[in-house]
Design an enzyme around this catalytic site. Structure first.
Site, PDB file in Angstrom:
ATOM      1  N   LYS A  65      -2.954   6.195   4.567  1.00 14.57           N
ATOM      2  CA  LYS A  65      -2.263   6.238   3.278  1.00 14.57           C
ATOM      3  C   LYS A  65      -2.990   7.168   2.315  1.00 14.57           C
ATOM      4  CE  LYS A  65      -0.282   1.548   3.402  1.00 14.57           C
ATOM      5  NZ  LYS A  65       1.078   1.757   3.865  1.00 14.57           N
ATOM      6  N   ARG A 114       8.620   7.595  12.570  1.00 12.67           N
ATOM      7  CA  ARG A 114       9.322   7.012  13.723  1.00 12.67           C
ATOM      8  C   ARG A 114      10.745   6.676  13.294  1.00 12.67           C
ATOM      9  NH1 ARG A 114       9.355   2.015  11.220  1.00 12.67           N
ATOM     10  NH2 ARG A 114       7.367   1.401  10.352  1.00 12.67           N
ATOM     11  N   GLY A 171       2.987  -2.925   7.525  1.00 15.80           N
ATOM     12  CA  GLY A 171       3.494  -4.292   7.596  1.00 15.80           C
ATOM     13  C   GLY A 171       2.956  -5.187   6.493  1.00 15.80           C
ATOM     14  N   GLU A 227       9.260   6.886   2.095  1.00 17.60           N
ATOM     15  CA  GLU A 227       9.473   5.701   1.263  1.00 17.60           C
ATOM     16  C   GLU A 227       9.015   5.974  -0.171  1.00 17.60           C
ATOM     17  OE1 GLU A 227       9.062   2.131   4.546  1.00 17.60           O
ATOM     18  OE2 GLU A 227       7.406   2.420   3.146  1.00 17.60           O
TER      19      GLU A 227
END
Ligand code: ADP
Length: 657
Positions: A116, A293, A164, A275
């Protein structure tokens, strides 16, 4: 040219990819673990190779076994699906080294976006707006504290290697910082083997809006508009939709442009998702991450664009130019997706296991089911407990919501705890229908009590359906005295009784068979019931003259009842002569669901204080830390690190001081 694809994944996504292979005239190879031997995706592939035991590390994450299976079956390409090896740059390289085409972006893009911290730096450099924060190398508590104070509160700590939602902590005030950094670092280390953190300003009423991007190996990049995935629990998506109910055309165009800019900065050459966190008050948006992905929620985009994203992925991977240009992408109608899970919304969405005895859905125009299982399949402790993705395409949002409500009413999924009732609650919620929510919606507007409210009449119907069903079965099974109706008593005044338990409340149901009608009494309520017919697990009753159908499935004393009006109700029929319940020993800590022991933080003889960490266990992809609920001394540890344990296993014993 790709001629044979090995799918290095399982469940619904493996089935989904195989479908496109068949349509394109490409041979498909499934790989499976022992637990998945009879799974639908295995049967649908042309050939299938068992690659090991059920634990993912022994099978779906075992790179060598997968490469070997590809060679053995003559595959020349590998599709990794999502999860497992899909964002593993080493695996992408290993495929290439073995002359296998990896169906995904180049490994540098995967590597860069896997951190990140790096991702944010690259994006900032490319002119993509990012959330203000700190993504530096120096990770000392002093520097992190100093940077946090600069950013201000509330802020969000994130594991740089994260995914996640793991290793994420909201910090509301300076005094919580030290503790939060320590626990985020430890969770990150456990989950990813890397405790680097980044810090971000927390966008308090943010919406999660992501853009589907696509690239080829010839520097062409497009986007396929947005999916809004704001409704989440535990930072994981529950409902995804496109178009977003709040984006203006202007903002949409701006975000699309930025998404393509991000794709170009990475020389992105396959399917990906950029995102953003979007602030509706200011219409500002900030980059969060790129998922390198195919996403779980890709069908939403397929439904509104009419494109097959797996086909586009295969074409890009074999070096074709993108078959579509930005100006030719068409958007039609509205699509939404809900994720049906084996989990318990009443208990903090805790994952569940079990056998799904009956699973069926209505034949509804616009409904697309991507199911991981079929009737009879087992949800095991080894994998994510997703049962299916329910996708609805409608002309507009209103129509799609109506159809989704209907689909959820008619869908039957019995045998284990699921979130089906919760999903229905969600799509009937006025705020969801109005599109007024942020990422906290579930946390703020959902309580177990709310779902329980107004449940009484519903549970009565479920109980009388089970009693009628069992009464009917007994009538059919009796060979002796067939002329005497079941439930006949010498003492005519004496009714039959069944006792049920639901949500820890016991209810007694009484009924009498008079002239072919069952006269029920449940507390003060009375019902006149007639069995109209029974077909397998489906019973049709006339209840006070109103005909209704109930699906009933049972696993010993556990009954699951579904009716379009009452939803799905899980109750237990109490035995007439119950065995005494296992006594819970004071100070004994149990695994609530089947789990693997990750870490044991104590030794026998240690003195612990209330709140001390005892163990970290993992259950169905979810990590749980077990803390001492009272001070004491560790008397006994019954398990070892790495061990898998069944639900109800005692883990350790603490004797109170
Ligand atoms: P992960 O990789 O673990 O999924 P993400 O960075 O994608 O982590 O964030 C997951 C979710 O957390 C987002 O969908 C959003 O709901 C929330 N989130 C992430 N960053 C922020 C932020 N800076 N402010 C508010 N919410 C955030």
């Amino acid at each position: 040219m790709i001629h044979t694809i090995l799918i290095a994944n399982r469940g619904e996504i493996a089935s989904r990819i195989i479908r496109t292979c068949k349509a394109m005239g490409i041979r498909s190879v499934a790989v499976y673990s022992e637990a998945d031997r009879d799974a639908p995706f295995v049967a649908s592939a042309d050939v299938a190779v068992c690659i090991g035991e059920s634990a993912p590390s022994a099978s779906y994450l075992n790179q060598d076994k997968i490469i070997e299976a590809a060679k053995r079956t003559g595959a020349n390409a590998i599709h990794p699906g999502y999860g497992f090896l899909s964002e593993n740059a080493e695996f992408a390289d290993l495929c290439v080294k073995n002359q296998l085409i990896f169906i995904g972006p180049n490994s540098e893009a995967i590597r860069a976006m896997g951190s990140k911290a790096t991702a944010k730096k690259i994006m900032q450099h490319a002119g993509v707006p990012v959330v203000p924060g700190y993504e530096g190398e120096v990770q000392t508590i002093e520097v992190l504290t100093e940077e946090a104070n600069k950013i201000g509160f509330p802020l969000l700590l994130k594991a740089s290697a994260g995914g996640g939602g793991k290793g994420m902590r909201i910090v509301n005030a300076a005094e919580q910082l030290k503790e939060a950094i320590a626990s985020a670092k430890s969770e990150a280390q456990n989950a990813f083997g890397d405790d680097h953190l980044i810090i971000e300003k927390y966008i308090a009423s943010g919406r999660h809006i992501e853009f589907q991007i696509f690239g080829d190996q010839h520097n062409n990049y497009i986007h396929l508009n947005e999916r809004e995935c704001t409704i989440q629990r535990r930072y994981q998506k529950v409902l995804e939709e496109s178009p977003s109910p709040v984006l203006s055309e202007e903002t949409r165009a701006k975000m699309g442009e930025v998404a393509v800019k991000a794709a170009a900065a990475l020389k992105y050459d396959n399917a990906g998702t950029v995102e953003f966190i979007y602030d509706h008050n200011t219409t500002s948006f900030y980059f969060l991450e790129v998922n390198t992905r195919l996403q779980v929620e890709h069908p939403v985009t397929e439904e509104v664009t009419g494109l097959d994203l797996v086909k586009l992925q295969i074409q890009s991977a074999q070096g074709d130019e993108l078959s579509i240009q930005q100006k030719d992408v068409q958007f039609n109608g509205y699509a939404m997706e809900l994720r049906l899970y084996a989990e318990d919304p009443m208990n903090n969405f805790m994952p569940a296991t079990g056998t799904v005895l009956n699973f069926s859905w209505p034949n509804l125009e616009g409904l697309r089911m991507e199911a991981a299982i079929r009737s009879g399949s087992e949800i095991t402790v080894f994998y994510d407990p997703m049962i299916a993705k329910i996708i609805i395409k409608g002309e507009n949002r209103q129509e799609a919501f109506r159809k989704m409500q209907f689909a959820l009413q008619q869908m039957v999924c019995l045998g284990t705890v699921t979130n089906q009732n919760f999903l229905q609650y969600l799509v009937k919620h006025p705020k969801v229908i109005a599109g007024e929510y942020d990422t906290h919606f579930i946390q703020d507007f959902f309580t177990a009590d709310l779902m329980r409210a107004n449940h009484d009449t519903d549970t009565n119907l479920a109980m009388l359906a089970v009693s009628s069903y069992n009464w009917y079965q007994r009538t059919q099974e009796r060979t002796l005295l067939a002329a005497v109706p079941s439930g006949w008593r010498n003492n005519f005044a004496y009714p039959q009784t069944d006792q049920y338990e639901l949500d820890e409340v016991k209810t007694t149901v009484q009924y009498r068979n008079l002239d072919g009608h069952l006269h029920f009494k449940i507390a003060d309520a009375k019902y006149d019931v007639q069995v109209i017919n029974v077909q397998d697990d489906l019973i049709r009753l006339a209840i006070d003259g109103l005909q209704m159908s109930f699906h009933i499935a049972n696993n010993q004393q556990n009954y699951f009842v579904h009716n379009e009006q009452i939803g799905t109700i899980h109750l237990s029929l109490l035995e007439r002569f119950p065995l005494p319940k296992k006594q819970k020993v004071e100070g004994a800590y149990e695994a609530a669901i089947p789990s693997t022991i990750l870490k044991i933080a104590q030794k026998v003889g240690n003195t612990v204080q209330e709140g001390d960490l005892l163990m970290v266990i993992s259950s169905m992809k979810m990590e749980n830390s077990i803390y001492a609920d009272a001070a004491g001394v560790v008397a006994e540890i019954y398990v070892e690190e790495g061990q898998s344990v069944a639900a109800g296993t005692t883990l350790l014993q603490i004797n109170k001081n």
